[in-house]
Structures are given as C-alpha cells and as structure tokens.
Design a protein around this motif. Structure first.
Motif, PDB file in Angstrom:
ATOM      1  N   VAL A 367       0.861  -1.188   0.000  1.00 31.61           N
ATOM      2  CA  VAL A 367       0.000   0.000   0.000  1.00 31.61           C
ATOM      3  C   VAL A 367       0.895   1.235   0.000  1.00 31.61           C
ATOM      4  O   VAL A 367       1.431   1.627   1.031  1.00 31.61           O
ATOM      5  N   ARG A 368       1.049   1.820  -1.166  1.00 29.50           N
ATOM      6  CA  ARG A 368       1.944   2.972  -1.309  1.00 29.50           C
ATOM      7  C   ARG A 368       1.146   4.233  -1.596  1.00 29.50           C
ATOM      8  O   ARG A 368       0.192   4.233  -2.366  1.00 29.50           O
ATOM      9  N   ILE A 369       1.565   5.324  -0.967  1.00 29.26           N
ATOM     10  CA  ILE A 369       0.976   6.633  -1.202  1.00 29.26           C
ATOM     11  C   ILE A 369       2.020   7.511  -1.866  1.00 29.26           C
ATOM     12  O   ILE A 369       3.188   7.539  -1.452  1.00 29.26           O
ATOM     13  N   VAL A 370       1.603   8.226  -2.904  1.00 28.74           N
ATOM     14  CA  VAL A 370       2.515   9.084  -3.657  1.00 28.74           C
ATOM     15  C   VAL A 370       2.470  10.494  -3.079  1.00 28.74           C
ATOM     16  O   VAL A 370       1.397  11.002  -2.723  1.00 28.74           O
ATOM     17  N   LYS A 371       3.620  11.130  -2.982  1.00 21.02           N
ATOM     18  CA  LYS A 371       3.700  12.497  -2.483  1.00 21.02           C
ATOM     19  C   LYS A 371       2.763  13.401  -3.284  1.00 21.02           C
ATOM     20  O   LYS A 371       2.769  13.407  -4.505  1.00 21.02           O
ATOM     21  N   GLY A 372       1.944  14.161  -2.559  1.00 21.52           N
ATOM     22  CA  GLY A 372       1.010  15.067  -3.214  1.00 21.52           C
ATOM     23  C   GLY A 372      -0.309  14.438  -3.579  1.00 21.52           C
ATOM     24  O   GLY A 372      -1.215  15.125  -4.068  1.00 21.52           O
ATOM     25  N   GLU A 373      -0.457  13.136  -3.338  1.00 26.83           N
ATOM     26  CA  GLU A 373      -1.708  12.444  -3.668  1.00 26.83           C
ATOM     27  C   GLU A 373      -2.810  12.880  -2.710  1.00 26.83           C
ATOM     28  O   GLU A 373      -2.631  12.883  -1.489  1.00 26.83           O
ATOM     29  N   ALA A 374      -3.955  13.257  -3.251  1.00 27.63           N
ATOM     30  CA  ALA A 374      -5.088  13.656  -2.425  1.00 27.63           C
ATOM     31  C   ALA A 374      -5.770  12.410  -1.871  1.00 27.63           C
ATOM     32  O   ALA A 374      -6.229  11.544  -2.616  1.00 27.63           O
ATOM     33  N   LEU A 375      -5.835  12.327  -0.556  1.00 35.06           N
ATOM     34  CA  LEU A 375      -6.475  11.206   0.128  1.00 35.06           C
ATOM     35  C   LEU A 375      -7.818  11.656   0.683  1.00 35.06           C
ATOM     36  O   LEU A 375      -7.985  12.808   1.068  1.00 35.06           O
ATOM     37  N   THR A 376      -8.763  10.741   0.726  1.00 36.31           N
ATOM     38  CA  THR A 376     -10.094  11.052   1.245  1.00 36.31           C
ATOM     39  C   THR A 376     -10.372  10.227   2.494  1.00 36.31           C
ATOM     40  O   THR A 376     -10.234   9.002   2.481  1.00 36.31           O
ATOM     41  N   LEU A 377     -10.744  10.911   3.573  1.00 37.40           N
ATOM     42  CA  LEU A 377     -11.139  10.252   4.806  1.00 37.40           C
ATOM     43  C   LEU A 377     -12.660  10.280   4.902  1.00 37.40           C
ATOM     44  O   LEU A 377     -13.279  11.325   4.725  1.00 37.40           O
TER      45      LEU A 377
END
Length: 453
Positions: A367-377
C-alpha cells in the motif's frame, strides 16, 4: 551437591537476577531484544459526575535512542484492577513529545503552560493538521482492544540525541480526559458532553458558548460536573492510566515510520489550510425510517507530504460510530477500520461502548501513497439518534520510500518461556508488584499538583 539441589539453586539464582532487574530501565523478554515496561500516570481523583481533563508533563517514559513497538493503555483503580467504562469513561488520552530547556524548574502539571513558551518546544508528529493533534499515541474508550503493535522491521524513532535542540532534553506529556458517570442521570449524554447535562454556558476560559453549541469538549472541561441522580453519595476514588510501552534499542536494521493523523473535520479542501476542528455533531435522521438508512457520512481530504508505504492504520470514533476508511486518489482503500462494541458489563466488554477498533497491517510495500496524492477520509456514524462532540480521526504509520530496507529486527511475538524459567516468571511477578508499589508511593510523595479551576 545433588542434581535436585543444583536445579533449585539455579532456579533461585534466576529469580534473584530477575528481581534485581527491577532497578534497571526495563524487563527484557527472554528470546528477543524487545523490552517492555508498565507505568502509571499521576493519580486522577474523581467523584460521581466529575470530569478530569488535565495535562501531565514529564511523565515516565523509556529513555535513550529507541524504536517504539507498541503503546497500550487502560484505566485502573488503586488496586490495579481495570475500571469499567460504565463507571469512568475514557474520552481520550494522548501522549505528546516535547523538548524542555535544561536547568529550568521541572513542571509536572500546569494547564496554562501552552506550547509557545521559550522553555518548551513541541515535538509533534508529522502532520497533517496545522494545529492540534500533535500526539504520537492516543485513543479513547477503544484502547483496551485496539492493537498498537508496529510490525517488523519498522519502529517509531524517539530519543535521537541529534534531533534534540541544544540546551534542551526530550520529555513526554499526557492529556487524559476522564468522565465519572457513576450515578449519572444520562451516562451516554455525559460521555457526549451535552451542555444541558453539565449546566455550563461558558468554556474553560470563561468565553460564552455559541447558542447553537449543544455539546462537545467546550462543555466537559476539567472540573465540570455532569448531572447525577438525587441522593447519589459523592464517593471519591483515585484512578490511573496504566500504560505499557514496548521498544527496542535503535539500530540500522530498523526502518523508521512517520506518524500521520487525518481528521474528518479538516477544512483543507475548502480553505487550503489544514485547520482540524477535531469534533462535530451528528444530527438525528428525519428520513431514516422511510429509507431504512441511518448512516451519517462525513468526508474530508488531505495530502501526504512524502512518498511512502503504509504499514499500519486505525480510526478513532465515539459511540455511535459505525466505521471509517481512508481512500487513495483512485478510490482504492488504504485502510478500513471498524468499531468493536461491548456486549456486557465487565471492563473491556461494556455494552453500548466502543471497546476496540479494527486495524490494518498491509503487507510491506503493498500500500503505497505518492507524495502530493489527495487522500479522502470518510467517517460514518449512526444517525438513528443525534450525537454531540463525536470525532473522526485516522492514524497511519508510513515508511518513507527513501528509507533503507535492511535486515529485519526481532520477531514481534511474545516469548515462549521454557519450564525451567518458571521461578523466573514468579520473580517477574514480584518485580512488577514492587514497581507498581514504588510508583504509587512516589506519586503520593511528590505527586502532580493541580491548579484550581
């Protein structure tokens, strides 16, 4: 000397060595490098309906350059027995790291200290809120049945002397918010901090509450009183936050992780500022019966400032919560966390209360997150009835993609103790009892002073 005598002497020697270890920094497990120690917070004095929401500075914490592997806590009484949420509701507890100037008078408790004084430097987590939520560790009623283990080969790095400002030393503080609901007219209402039950019209600083503010942290601050039934005897008792920390000494084989906390009340998507409001209300549904849907959903978005792999995730919700999830830009589920509700009356299984939250442990690198990626909670609550002062937080641990993935550290499991160590285990029990007794005496002798409110 007979074989039996030699065996007995050997066992006694082991037990004595274990008891001697009571004076060391921690008790070390027998088959790996994992260390563990149990601490007690300063005493929290409560009576029926009362609220304690204090800040405790310079609390006991493992020393040295280490990697935290877990941080668990629960409320116990003076006998060390777990206290039911149906008697003392643990609204929240948080552990915050800070740096304090050397040679300055030690501060144990001071509600007015603030984070901006020259002797005090807040050393919070890595974000993402621009204000508030600086904690490294913290939960609420769910603390007993929520896993906090950091999987191998990862660890939360603390105590690095190279990161401590010159002239300062690293310390830790607690904020513990406990509400005594013994004899309460409406126990759940007390835990949701409904203003009418606390009979307050101003906040902790004497500022008038807004007319539409019906419940939340502004109504259940330190020293307030929730309504109790007529004739309830005001019996005081002392409780403690018992916290168990597990760690290993820092080494190059450990992959450091960063702590990020997302808040569903974050205003970033509308204002460009991560102003986390921490709490919100859930209105009772007016259409739920017709639609057979009593789900209230709230969402917010945020951006992670690094490329990284998620190694752990968990949500924090209050009673009425039905689950929360963090999504990636493409809609993929990064982590979904659901509440565990109690079914009975015993501590850890209190009916109607959230006693645990499910956690996520993705396979390393999956599970990788990219810098600047918009995440939704997304935070979901039941709207079958209204709820005040609820929270929708999400903790994740992220390993920076630039970190070196070296050889794994110790296996994070409980050690298997051979039969020959039986007497040593008895020694450990004695050691634990001595430690608890010493800590309590120490707190009674030079305890934390409260400021009258």
């Amino acid at each position: 000397m007979s074989a039996a005598t030699r065996s007995l002497a050997f066992s006694v020697a082991i037990a004595l060595s274990v008891i001697y270890a009571c004076d060391t920094e921690a008790v070390v497990t027998l088959e790996n490098r994992l260390k563990s120690k149990v601490f007690l917070s300063p005493k929290i004095t409560l009576h029926p309906g009362s609220v304690s929401n204090k800040f405790y500075y310079d609390v006991e914490f493992p020393k040295g350059h280490i990697a935290i592997k877990s941080f668990n806590a629960e409320v116990v009484d003076e006998a060390g027995d777990p206290v039911s949420l149906q008697e003392t509701y643990l609204h929240h507890w948080v552990a915050v790291r800070y740096y304090y100037r050397k040679g300055v008078k030690n501060i144990k408790y001071n509600a007015n200290l603030g984070f901006q004084q020259s002797n005090f430097i807040l050393a919070g987590n890595d974000g993402i809120c621009d204000n508030g939520l600086p904690q490294f560790f913290g939960l609420g009623s769910e603390t007993r049945k929520t896993s906090t283990d950091v999987p191998d080969p990862y660890g939360i790095e603390v105590g690095n002397p190279l990161k401590v400002p010159d002239g300062y030393e690293e310390r830790w503080m607690f904020n513990i918010h406990a509400i005594d609901t013994r004899g309460a007219v409406d126990a759940m209402g007390c835990t949701e901090c409904r203003c009418d039950l606390y009979n307050v019209t101003v906040d902790a600083y004497g500022r008038p509450l807004k007319p539409d503010y019906v419940g939340g942290l502004y109504c259940c601050y330190d020293g307030t009183q929730c309504k109790v039934k007529n004739g309830v005897e005001s019996v005081e008792r002392n409780v403690y936050l018992k916290y168990t920390v597990k760690w290993v000494d820092w080494s190059d084989s450990i992959v450091p992780v960063k702590v990020y906390i997302f808040d569903v009340t974050d205003t970033w998507q509308h204002t460009g500022i991560h102003d986390c409001l921490i709490e919100y209300d859930v209105e009772k549904s007016t259409t739920g019966v017709a639609t057979n849907d009593f789900t209230s959903t709230r969402r917010s978005s945020g951006i992670l400032p690094i490329d990284g792999d998620v190694v752990y995730g968990v949500a924090h919700q209050h009673s009425g919560g039905i689950g929360s999830a963090l999504y990636g830009k493409d809609g993929r589920v990064i982590c979904s966390s659901k509440p565990i509700y109690g079914q009975g009356k015993s501590a850890g299984d209190e009916a109607g209360y959230i006693v645990g939250m499910s956690t996520c442990y993705p396979k390393p690198g999956s599970v990788r997150i990219v810098k600047g990626e918009a995440l939704t909670l997304e935070s979901n609550y039941s709207s079958e009835k209204s709820h005040t002062g609820v929270m929708g937080l999400f903790y994740i641990l992220v390993a920076d993609s630039s970190s070196n993935f070296n050889a794994p550290v110790q296996i994070h499991e409980e050690s298997k103790v051979p039969t020959v160590w039986g007497v040593a285990v008895l020694g450990l029990a004695v050691c634990a009892a001595v430690l608890v007794g010493y800590q309590r005496r120490k707190q009674n002798e030079d305890g934390y002073l409260s400021i009258a409110t």
